[in-house]
Design an enzyme around this catalytic site. Sequence first.
Site, short mmCIF file in Angstrom:
data_model
loop_
_atom_site.label_atom_id
_atom_site.label_comp_id
_atom_site.label_asym_id
_atom_site.label_seq_id
_atom_site.Cartn_x
_atom_site.Cartn_y
_atom_site.Cartn_z
N LYS A 186 1.29 -1.51 0.12
CA LYS A 186 0.07 0.34 0.19
C LYS A 186 0.91 1.28 0.41
CE LYS A 186 -3.50 2.34 2.53
NZ LYS A 186 -3.37 3.93 2.96
N ARG A 187 1.99 0.65 0.69
CA ARG A 187 2.63 2.55 0.84
C ARG A 187 2.84 2.74 -0.85
NH1 ARG A 187 2.03 4.56 4.95
NH2 ARG A 187 2.80 3.92 7.13
#
Length: 500
Positions: A260-261
């Site tokens: 997600k980062r």
Amino acid sequence: MVRVRFAPSPTGPLHIGGVRTALYNYLFARKHGGTFILRIEDTDQVRYVEGAEDYIMDSLEWCGIKVDEGIREDGPHGPYRQSDRKEIYRKYAEELVSKGDAYYAFDTPADLEQLRTSYEKRGDTFIYNGGSRNNLVNSLSLPEEDWKERISRGESHVIRYRMPVNEDIHCDDLIRGHIVVNSSTLDDKVLFKADGMPTYHLANIVDDHLMEITHVIRGEEWLPSLPLHFMLYRSFGWNAPEFAHLPLLLKPDGKGKLSKRDGDKMGFPVFPLYWPYGETARGYKEDGYYPEAFINMLALLGWNPGTEQELFSLQELVNAFSIDRVHKAGSRFDPEKAKWFNHQYLVRHSDTELAMQFREELRSRGFHYDLPELEELVKMVKERISFVKDLWTETDFFFIAPEKFDEEVIRKRWKEETPAQLAELRAVLDGIKDFTPAITEAEVKNWIASKGYNTGSIMNALRLVVVGASRGPHIFDIICWLGREKTIERIDRGISILGK
RNA sequence: GGUCCAUUCGUCUAGUGGUUAGGACGUCAGGUUUUCAUCCUGGUAACAGGGGUUCGAUUCCCCUAUGGACUACCA
């Protein structure tokens, strides 16, 4: 009869890697006239996240991946949620105990943790297996009356698989071929937890067997447990399904799995849909991707048909798909190519359809236009955009007269004689009866030629006052869409603001 | 650390002993458009390294390197 399953864990939003796994399972099932099953593996009560289950199903639905058997559609092998199947697992674990292939263990997590750290301090690795189990607290090391007493007393315990010592385990994988692992490097995995739930390993094998799964297509992260799973099938005396371990989706840059980062950092979604709970996450759907483009892009990440075709409908993917054309190495995700795919799908949509979507967007901005007008606009800009939402950013100046004028363009194009020339042009435009692009262009060019003006400076100055910048479609298309009145208004306004 | 998996242009990939190593995205240049973009044309750019096997290795084998996954009573 082919039966495959996608078996995610509802611990949060479904990652696009998971979507791809589901997609490949689906394609494989359809290709072979088989059945695609969705099974929710929620045996971890701690990591369970409310809403994740619906998110998974909604995501597949948005992608066009139709589930044949699952929670929403039900089917002959239900229930399809492992927590609803809770009762069936214990007896299978016990069956293995009675066969001598599993045993009860009473070691507490804290005890084991302590052992691990003390081994680590010595530079060793603690493995709970044939090399250590006799020195630990379990039904193999304890006298029979002792461990039986513990169980009848209700002492907390797990059931572990009794991994054989020093045996070469041979496994086959449809993508990776033959794999051999020595059992002594493996550990006695917990099959049944103290909380009364099975672990992934047990539940997975039991359910795949009960649901008559013929092909297990899953992520590469499961490859290390393949030997264990082979052994479990053998211990139960069941025929193992075929296995295929898919390569991972990697970060666009740097190292490791896509997370997600990365999406947050580089500005692209990592999830199919918007995730509204807790730490929210953007989705492909809400970012304006067509599900067809999203699926097409995902399908080609780790698989290819061996031809040069890149654009595939879901049905074409079904026809072309084959598991042995899945690539072995992990693939880096490329957000630029994802955009390109969406562009390809966007330009294939009809002007009418795009205009209808655009009309909605304009309404929300307080503008009301008829379809034919908007279709004209769509025609002008569709080639240069990737998303429906780009229609607005590419055409905003059609709806709002420029507030600011590009400084760079002013410097280059706004000369001393410009205001006077534009005033003349205004008169010319005012006199054109049939205000269409072809006629207007011809008249204006005639006027320029008769006056001996420089075409470039006139045209660019006109664009500056009408658009406010050096961008947009053909200038005559723009002014004719706007109409004579608005065009003249903008010329007047430009002259008064930019002056001389 | 241990086990397993992988390794062709920046990225996605084609290729299964003999190819000018092909395509796509990106990028760059030219052309078109007297804007920007599109579009067209062209260019750039890769077999991780070292040993074998072979008449011949990107392709087969081994080693090294690098990357990745796993190493929980998580999946």
